[in-house]
Design a protein around this motif. Structure first.
Motif, PDB file in Angstrom:
ATOM      1  N   LYS A  44       0.836  -1.199   0.000  1.00 34.63           N
ATOM      2  CA  LYS A  44       0.000   0.000   0.000  1.00 34.63           C
ATOM      3  C   LYS A  44       0.876   1.257   0.000  1.00 34.63           C
ATOM      4  O   LYS A  44       0.621   2.219  -0.727  1.00 34.63           O
ATOM      5  CB  LYS A  44      -0.893  -0.033   1.248  1.00 34.63           C
ATOM      6  N   ILE A  45       1.935   1.218   0.803  1.00 34.02           N
ATOM      7  CA  ILE A  45       2.814   2.384   0.894  1.00 34.02           C
ATOM      8  C   ILE A  45       3.451   2.699  -0.463  1.00 34.02           C
ATOM      9  O   ILE A  45       3.494   3.850  -0.893  1.00 34.02           O
ATOM     10  CB  ILE A  45       3.902   2.155   1.971  1.00 34.02           C
ATOM     11  N   SER A  46       3.882   1.667  -1.147  1.00 35.41           N
ATOM     12  CA  SER A  46       4.523   1.926  -2.444  1.00 35.41           C
ATOM     13  C   SER A  46       3.514   2.477  -3.446  1.00 35.41           C
ATOM     14  O   SER A  46       3.830   3.333  -4.265  1.00 35.41           O
ATOM     15  CB  SER A  46       5.168   0.651  -2.977  1.00 35.41           C
ATOM     16  N   GLU A  47       2.296   1.991  -3.346  1.00 28.19           N
ATOM     17  CA  GLU A  47       1.232   2.471  -4.237  1.00 28.19           C
ATOM     18  C   GLU A  47       1.020   3.983  -4.009  1.00 28.19           C
ATOM     19  O   GLU A  47       0.962   4.771  -4.951  1.00 28.19           O
ATOM     20  CB  GLU A  47      -0.047   1.695  -3.907  1.00 28.19           C
ATOM     21  N   GLU A  48       0.943   4.362  -2.742  1.00 29.86           N
ATOM     22  CA  GLU A  48       0.711   5.774  -2.410  1.00 29.86           C
ATOM     23  C   GLU A  48       1.925   6.631  -2.778  1.00 29.86           C
ATOM     24  O   GLU A  48       1.804   7.736  -3.277  1.00 29.86           O
ATOM     25  CB  GLU A  48       0.426   5.929  -0.904  1.00 29.86           C
ATOM     26  N   ASP A  49       3.100   6.070  -2.498  1.00 31.57           N
ATOM     27  CA  ASP A  49       4.335   6.783  -2.782  1.00 31.57           C
ATOM     28  C   ASP A  49       4.431   7.069  -4.278  1.00 31.57           C
ATOM     29  O   ASP A  49       4.809   8.160  -4.705  1.00 31.57           O
ATOM     30  CB  ASP A  49       5.523   5.915  -2.337  1.00 31.57           C
ATOM     31  N   MET A  50       4.038   6.086  -5.049  1.00 29.05           N
ATOM     32  CA  MET A  50       4.089   6.250  -6.495  1.00 29.05           C
ATOM     33  C   MET A  50       3.121   7.335  -6.942  1.00 29.05           C
ATOM     34  O   MET A  50       3.435   8.138  -7.815  1.00 29.05           O
ATOM     35  CB  MET A  50       3.770   4.934  -7.185  1.00 29.05           C
TER      36      MET A  50
END
Ligand code: ADP
Ligand code: MG
Length: 683
Positions: A609-615
């Motif tokens: 989820k964090i990588s999705e948001e970071d992206m």
């Protein structure tokens, strides 16, 4: 003469374009533009409208305007530093065309006396007269000038005019390309073909129209070709027939029963997936993806054990010595005593290394751990059956393919990565492999509590760690490494450790880029044995290492890191069953945007989820250093905005795979869009 061209024309050298010589072609090559095809993706940034013409009496000063005039008289002063002039007029007034540093012959040619010439440029007013200085857009054919002219961000040395001419020529000469997509796919894009799309892409009025058919279609082509190549590699590797591995799964049960935890259901599931591959007669090429601390190592070691049970050797490669050693020690702990385990370390003596190499080739070693040194030519195995590569998201597609080829037909390949990434990226980057995902973390984990603190409040942090130390806990203190100034980083890490040593005598050790391997290992081992409490470091021990007793991590200058990176660092703690904390330090108060990002980290402990948001916040190039990874960045497609195109492409690939469709018609697409070194292998 009209030459019938096919797609190969687009791959030809830049010099085949009229007007492009060695000089221009070298300038373009410097910008990684090597073929005509590459030029298609350098898009105009804006345009200058020269389509409307005006009369001299209506000219506006300091604006770009187009006029049609008749040259009347040349004034060539033949005095150095004085410009050449041409007096011109239309029926409403007069204008001077002024040329600095130009040849008379050239001027006579472009502005012949008495001929009608269309000219465009920024109009000046000088000594009571309109004036055009060094005009570049001049032609007797007014239609050439009266257009919208694209502006590009150009390589130095190439003029806008020349560049426009080149592009104009290429667009005019686009080869007729047979449609490669199915009717169903084309429907999604209003049936627009490739040629028309390219033409529209370069129309000035279409700048920035990302949502239009033509743009979406071209973005889709890019995504689809990447997936298609991935699919072909996967198919090709699967076709390799290998000797099935035969082992008794009950034996792995004996190891599992002796662990001081039970496997999570995702660990069991992924282990089964791997075991099934090992036992099949198709070569395995699989990625084990799971968040930091999700417990990939044990899954890998169990599959390695099964491989050994079926009389093969295993090589385990880790990115650092320390990690290789940790895996090695874990294997020693959990494997039965009869299994021969070795570590090939950079610091072993020449003699020891030689001994190990000898044993490997005689199959007197069952499993060997090491860094990339394991893949040197001189390292030879008698019967290698499995390669495991830990934490290697920096391996690109072609490196992986090479690795698999080199390993030989009986050798399965398992890659592991603790960098959860958005699905669209996984499909793009790892689509050549089968995927096993560990989503769920061991349930004894308490989520790491994440705080942010401004640097000036460091005393609060000190109080906090004092308490933790009294409870017997250990602390990581990370000083970030900023590439540009290794020296400063180095000294700031030293300073910090001096500061902490004063407060916590005998409890602080420092690791930095200049620490030798020997010292580093000694310090890390001391830390593992809980002989001191605070480990100050630059981020050199970023990945994988397991310190169950450390439950606090302090990250200085936290805004130097991306969210996914912070999440990975945070993952170094919270591996045992204690409460753990991550304190992010900032030099100054956070901006709104920075707050938003940090809140994502505080609210979630799910790396995917964090990588999705970071992206979403930062774009994909940044998130995990993929830029440096050799993974080709898309030219038009964007994993965030074109999410639906990625899904569509994946669906189409599945369809093609299921229906065993011949991919011959995609050959031009692959050749044009993809990575030549792989193509030669598959097409
Ligand atoms: P990663 O996936 O980041 O490589 P590791 O394999 O290093 O994670 O595991 C992290 C820690 O979790 C290790 O200390 C390991 O012993 C422990 N661990 C692994 N699986 C489990 C489990 N099912 N239950 C509890 N702890 C586990
Ligand atoms: Mg790991």
């Amino acid at each position: 003469m009209d030459i019938k061209r096919n797609y190969e024309y687009l791959l030809s050298d830049l010099k085949s374009i009229k007007g492009v010589g060695l000089k221009t072609s070298n300038l373009l090559k410097r910008k990684k533009i090597n073929s005509i095809f590459d030029l298609l993706w350098k898009l105009p940034k804006s345009y200058t409208d020269r389509s409307l013409s005006s009369k001299i009496k209506d000219l506006k000063v300091n604006e770009v305007q187009t006029i049609t005039i008749i040259p009347q008289k040349y004034l060539f002063p033949r005095v150095r530093n004085l410009p050449n002039r041409v007096l011109c007029r239309d029926e409403t007034g007069e204008i001077d065309c002024v040329f600095f540093n130009s040849y008379e012959g050239y001027i006579r040619k472009i502005l012949p006396i008495g001929k009608e010439v269309t000219i465009s440029g920024k109009i000046k007013y000088f000594r009571n007269k309109y004036q055009l200085t060094n005009p570049k857009y001049i032609s007797e054919d007014s239609s050439i000038i009266k257009q919208k002219h694209n502006n590009y961000s150009l390589t130095e040395g190439i003029s806008e005019k020349v560049y426009n001419k080149i592009i104009f020529q290429i667009i005019k000469n686009l080869p007729q390309i047979d449609e490669w997509h199915s009717k169903d796919i084309l429907k999604n894009f209003g049936n627009i073909g490739w040629n028309d799309s390219i033409k529209k892409l370069h129309k000035p009025e279409n700048i920035g129209k990302f949502k239009e058919n033509f743009y979406q279609r071209l973005a889709f082509d890019e995504i689809f070709s990447t997936f298609l190549v991935n699919s072909e590699i996967r198919k090709k590797i699967k076709k390799v027939k290998k000797t099935k591995k035969k082992f008794d799964v009950k034996k792995q049960g004996e190891i599992i029963s002796k662990l001081d935890f039970s496997l999570t259901s995702d660990q069991t599931k992924t282990l089964n997936e791997i075991n099934k591959d090992l036992c099949s007669d198709n070569k395995m090429f699989r990625l084990l993806q799971g968040d930091v601390g999700s417990g990939k190592t044990i899954v890998a070691l169990l599959s390695a054990f099964n491989t050994i049970s079926s009389d093969f050797q295993v090589a385990v490669m880790a990115p650092t010595e320390i990690l290789a050693r940790q895996h090695f020690l874990l294997a020693k702990k959990i494997y039965p005593k009869n299994i021969k385990i070795e570590l090939l370390s950079g610091k072993s003596s020449y003699k020891d290394k030689k001994k190990i190499l000898n044993k490997l080739i005689k199959k007197e070693i069952d499993i060997i751990f090491g860094t990339h040194a394991l893949f040197q030519k001189k390292v030879e195995f008698k019967k290698l059956g499995l390669i495991i590569i830990d934490e290697q998201h920096k391996f690109g597609v072609s490196q992986r393919k090479k690795l698999s080829d080199k390993a030989g037909k009986d050798c399965d390949v398992l890659l592991m990565t603790a960098t959860p990434i958005p699905r669209t990226l996984t499909m793009t980057i790892y689509g050549d492999m089968d995927l096993s995902i560990i989503r769920e973390k061991p349930n004894n984990r308490k989520p790491v509590k994440t705080y942010s603190k401004i640097e000036s409040k460091i005393e609060d942090i000190i109080k906090f760690i004092k308490k933790e130390i009294q409870l017997g806990n250990q602390i990581f203190w990370v000083c970030p490494l900023i590439e540009e100034s290794k020296k400063i980083d180095h000294s700031s890490a030293i300073k910090k450790s001096e500061y902490l040593k004063k407060i916590f005598p005998n409890e602080v050790y420092l690791l930095h880029g200049k620490t030798t391997i020997e010292v580093k290992e000694e310090i890390l081992n001391k830390f593992l044995r809980n002989e001191f409490k605070i480990l100050v470091s630059t981020t050199i021990i970023e990945v994988g290492i397991d310190f169950p007793n450390a439950n606090v991590i302090i990250i200085e200058n936290a805004n130097k890191f991306g969210l996914s990176q912070l999440h990975q660092l945070r993952g170094r703690v919270g591996r045992g069953n204690k409460e753990s904390s991550c304190i992010l330090m900032f030099k100054s108060n956070l901006s709104e945007n920075a707050k938003k990002r940090i809140n994502i980290l505080k609210d979630s402990n799910d790396g995917f989820k964090i990588s999705e948001e970071d992206m979403k916040l930062r774009g994909f190039g940044d998130i995990l250093g993929f830029k440096q990874s050799g993974i080709k960045n898309f030219k038009l497609a964007d994993p965030i905005h074109n999410h639906n195109l990625f899904i569509l492409a994946e669906k189409e690939i599945k369809r093609i795979e299921n229906e065993k469709e011949d991919i011959g018609r995609f050959k031009p697409l692959i050749k044009l869009y993809d990575r030549a070194d792989i193509i030669n292998d598959i097409a």
